[in-house]
Write an enzyme that holds these catalytic residues in place. Structure first.
Site, PDB file in Angstrom:
ATOM      1  N   ALA A 249       0.897  -1.153   0.000  1.00  0.00           N
ATOM      2  CA  ALA A 249       0.000   0.000   0.000  1.00  0.00           C
ATOM      3  C   ALA A 249       0.933   1.200   0.000  1.00  0.00           C
ATOM      4  O   ALA A 249       1.732   1.369   0.931  1.00  0.00           O
ATOM      5  CB  ALA A 249      -0.896   0.000   1.232  1.00  0.00           C
ATOM      6  N   GLU A 250       0.860   2.031  -1.033  1.00  0.00           N
ATOM      7  CA  GLU A 250       1.914   3.038  -1.221  1.00  0.00           C
ATOM      8  C   GLU A 250       1.903   4.111  -0.148  1.00  0.00           C
ATOM      9  O   GLU A 250       2.854   4.882  -0.034  1.00  0.00           O
ATOM     10  CB  GLU A 250       1.849   3.652  -2.626  1.00  0.00           C
ATOM     11  CG  GLU A 250       0.670   4.555  -2.899  1.00  0.00           C
ATOM     12  CD  GLU A 250      -0.484   3.818  -3.568  1.00  0.00           C
ATOM     13  OE1 GLU A 250      -0.561   2.580  -3.387  1.00  0.00           O
ATOM     14  OE2 GLU A 250      -1.291   4.477  -4.253  1.00  0.00           O
ATOM     15  N   ASN A 251       0.848   4.167   0.649  1.00  0.00           N
ATOM     16  CA  ASN A 251       0.868   5.093   1.783  1.00  0.00           C
ATOM     17  C   ASN A 251       1.700   4.567   2.945  1.00  0.00           C
ATOM     18  O   ASN A 251       1.887   5.284   3.929  1.00  0.00           O
ATOM     19  CB  ASN A 251      -0.560   5.384   2.257  1.00  0.00           C
ATOM     20  CG  ASN A 251      -1.284   4.134   2.703  1.00  0.00           C
ATOM     21  OD1 ASN A 251      -1.326   3.146   1.971  1.00  0.00           O
ATOM     22  ND2 ASN A 251      -1.839   4.150   3.905  1.00  0.00           N
TER      23      ASN A 251
END
Lengths: 230, 231, 230, 231
Positions: free
Chosen positions: C61-63
């Site tokens: 999850a790129e966050n």
């Protein structure tokens, strides 16, 4: 506890150790409580011993310690060294950081002051302290980043090298950085680098102004009044 | 002799929320950490709304969802300009953009993170392949390096950064829980004043030095903010 | 357990849900055991359900999650969300990372594949998936970095938008990135982006090649032999 | 249905030291983490020396002190080229430089870290004020940004990075002790193959996800290396 003034001595008492103490004591008074500071190897590492009462600084070791401390005999760990590669510690409330983060702090202007030695400084604030062509090529380590990034760059050094001036009109050795030095502290006095050149703001009272000027190849403006560095 | 090893450095960083937001004035540029509200400094944002500052430039990766975290600053018309990578889940942004009330500069999320990091690390800019050939590249210089082209994106800094951490000690060392670290880490490096909201203020030593993520030297003020959503 | 092949259906059975399943099942076969993968919101999030036996991927999850997982009802935490802002988890053996680190992984070529939807793709591999001028301006989020950085960029989408082709000779919408797409998977077939244009390598047997070509505005080369995507 | 939540991803990353150094061939570019030997992957370096590779290009912040860590590669004449910020405490470097056996490119320590980070993060280069007006800037382009000048330094990558961690789990997640993280963190991002020497290989879950410093996805091989200097 530290007294924040060095005793006034006569010239004959100025041996190597005394010179270093005078310089370290005076630089210590430049630091404010809470300052984040990087101290070069050698003389600058003596400075914490002379911090005025109530002044605590956060020392960085640029290899990865925020709030670096010393290391008692028998406490050495292969996991914790300082920027000189010597056994060290991280004090309670400190942090271990990686090199990119460390130099982000340095280059990013988060460091209040760095204190380091010099081979030469000139009246434009140029600094040469890392290489003597054909002779000494140890590498610049973190010095170039430190002097570019720290808010205050303080050179702490003996005024001359075997009698030869180190404070010059223009550095002759390859530079560490351009126009980076803010303050020069030697055993003879305190010199500010200003847009109008070098200003002698304090003197070691065992020397005369003429003696300081004679030991300085660059032109010195003498502040009025001229304070004592001790 | 006083040495630095005698005792921990004293801290006077812990302040009330009101004292903290006193550092934010109308017209300032403010960075706020978080991602869709997760890791926003919720109490500080509330206090900022209550204080009534206007014409802020906000740098945040997104504008959250209606009513949550940084969304409130949009909804209460506190912003003049916004740098963000995503605004789609907060309809107030589009409304204010279309009404000409809010200027929005959209920035790829990775580029935004890197621009802030550059601002905090004293770098002159970011050389990235991201955005080339897209509207993001409009008007920006490119640099050719070994036969490849990169977009030159400028560093971002702010007057004040508002960040959030789970555990923060009294020197400002921050440990983040879960995904809350997101933009908080880079923003803590890139502002003149950094205000950190702690879910829990902890004693010195409670965060092992190896596990500190944001070193306390970056944090100017700490607010005990309480916990979003309990525990 | 997943069967890694979708059942062959007739055209009448191709409702929205079935289309999405066909696409997700086929994309799942592109992923290898251990791949580090970022899946866009919507259809791509279905892909893990169809991974072949023995294939486990590391979802990002790129966050800020490496080895992201779902979140059961009642397990939501305000501290852990995915890139859609939805409650999520970090699986055992994963890591929470900050956004600069996350996009360092993405931009730096550490991600084996990213799968995401598109508004338009063209025969040069150009992708448009973030903006419809005058209409939809949600922001690009992390999409531009993902398609520039991931080793394999897979577009997973319905072949047409209400009958209008989305695979074009040249995108007309503003781009997300230039020449970034490697593979297009739709309910009609699998199309590779090659230096010589688009190649239909697999087809959904409920369609004819003529039907696929008719639904595609760009020119398609048909691979021989042409495989089944199911 | 198989979902990714059923079980942890399998790892076959744990290998012997010999298997690990099989990935290093003569002529390759190798990065080695550490600072004055602290955080060097000592066992892997030993094995590399034993394997007898030559003509390596080494990227390391320093060459340690005689007989310790990466110093051995210099002393055993394994290097053709060296990128480093400091070589002063290992006299063998100067000797080999003066004899024309070893090419040395000196790089400011912060610039070196950032060049490696850029190599690992897909950035085209580093725009830094460090080195301007010094020999470091010779032959390098500068870029003017908003009236300030920055030196453009190129990214660095390697064929293989050799790093060291205190606790490493079987997926390759790394937790560093003390100052050992130094260059290990950026080097783990900037090589085609990353070999991590663990003082302690730990079970999955032994490192909380918040405290992982190098995510396992960056690590290709793990070597159980034992502990430098005991414990």
């Amino acid at each position: 506890m530290a007294t924040d003034r060095a005793p006034v001595l006569d010239k004959a008492s100025l041996d190597k150790g005394t010179i270093r103490e005078i310089i370290a004591r005076r630089v210590a008074r430049e630091l404010k409580d809470g300052d984040f500071v990087n101290l070069g190897i050698g003389l600058p590492t003596m400075i914490p011993d002379y911090l005025p009462d109530g002044v605590r600084v956060v020392l960085e070791a640029e290899n990865g310690i925020v709030l670096a401390g010393g290391c008692g005999a028998g406490e050495e760990s292969p996991y914790v060294v300082n920027a000189g590669g010597q056994p060290a510690s991280c004090q309670v409330g400190g942090a271990f950081i990686d090199s990119a983060t460390s130099f982000g702090l340095i280059r990013g202007g988060h460091m209040d002051a760095t204190v380091l030695g010099a081979l030469q400084v000139d009246q434009a604030g140029n600094l040469a302290n890392w290489i003597i062509p054909g002779k000494m090529v140890p590498g610049m380590g973190g010095a170039m980043d430190l002097v570019v990034g720290a808010k205050h760059v303080i050179v702490a050094m003996e005024h001359t090298q075997k009698g030869a001036p180190k404070i010059l009109p223009a550095c002759t050795l390859p530079l560490t950085a351009v126009a980076c030095v803010d303050l020069i502290v030697t055993e003879m006095g305190v010199i500010e680098v200003t847009p109008h050149g070098l200003v002698l703001t304090e003197i070691n009272p065992v020397f005369t102004v003429d003696e300081v000027c004679a030991a300085t190849a660059a032109e010195l403006t003498v502040a009025e009044p001229l304070g004592s560095m001790l | 002799m006083t040495t630095t090893t005698d005792a921990p450095v004293t801290s006077h960083k812990l302040v009330s929320v009101a004292e903290a937001v006193a550092h934010v004035e109308s017209g300032m540029t403010v960075m706020i950490g978080g991602f869709m509200g997760c890791g926003n400094p919720h109490q500080v944002v509330e206090a900022l709304c209550a204080k009534g500052v206007t014409d802020l430039t906000l740098i945040a990766t997104d504008t959250s969802r209606p009513g949550y975290g940084v969304a409130k600053l949009v909804e209460q018309h506190r912003l003049r300009k916004l740098y963000a990578s995503h605004v789609g889940l907060n309809p107030a942004v589009a409304t204010q953009m279309n009404a000409g009330e809010l200027e929005v500069e959209l920035c790829p999320q990775g580029t935004l993170a890197e621009r802030i990091r550059a601002g905090g690390a004293g770098l002159g800019g970011v050389l990235t392949p991201t955005g080339l050939g897209t509207p993001v590249a409009d008007g920006k210089p490119t640099v050719e390096i070994d036969g490849r082209t990169f977009l030159l994106e400028k560093p971002l800094r702010a007057d004040v950064a508002l960040i959030s951490g789970y555990k923060i000690d009294v020197l400002g060392n921050v440990w983040y829980r879960g995904t809350t670290r997101n933009f908080n880490v880079v923003m803590a490096t890139a502002a003149d004043v950094v205000i950190a909201e702690a879910d829990h203020v902890v004693p010195l030593g409670a965060i092992p030095p190896e596990d500190v993520v944001t070193p306390g030297v970056l944090v100017d003020y700490i607010v005990e903010g309480g916990v979003p959503g309990g525990d």
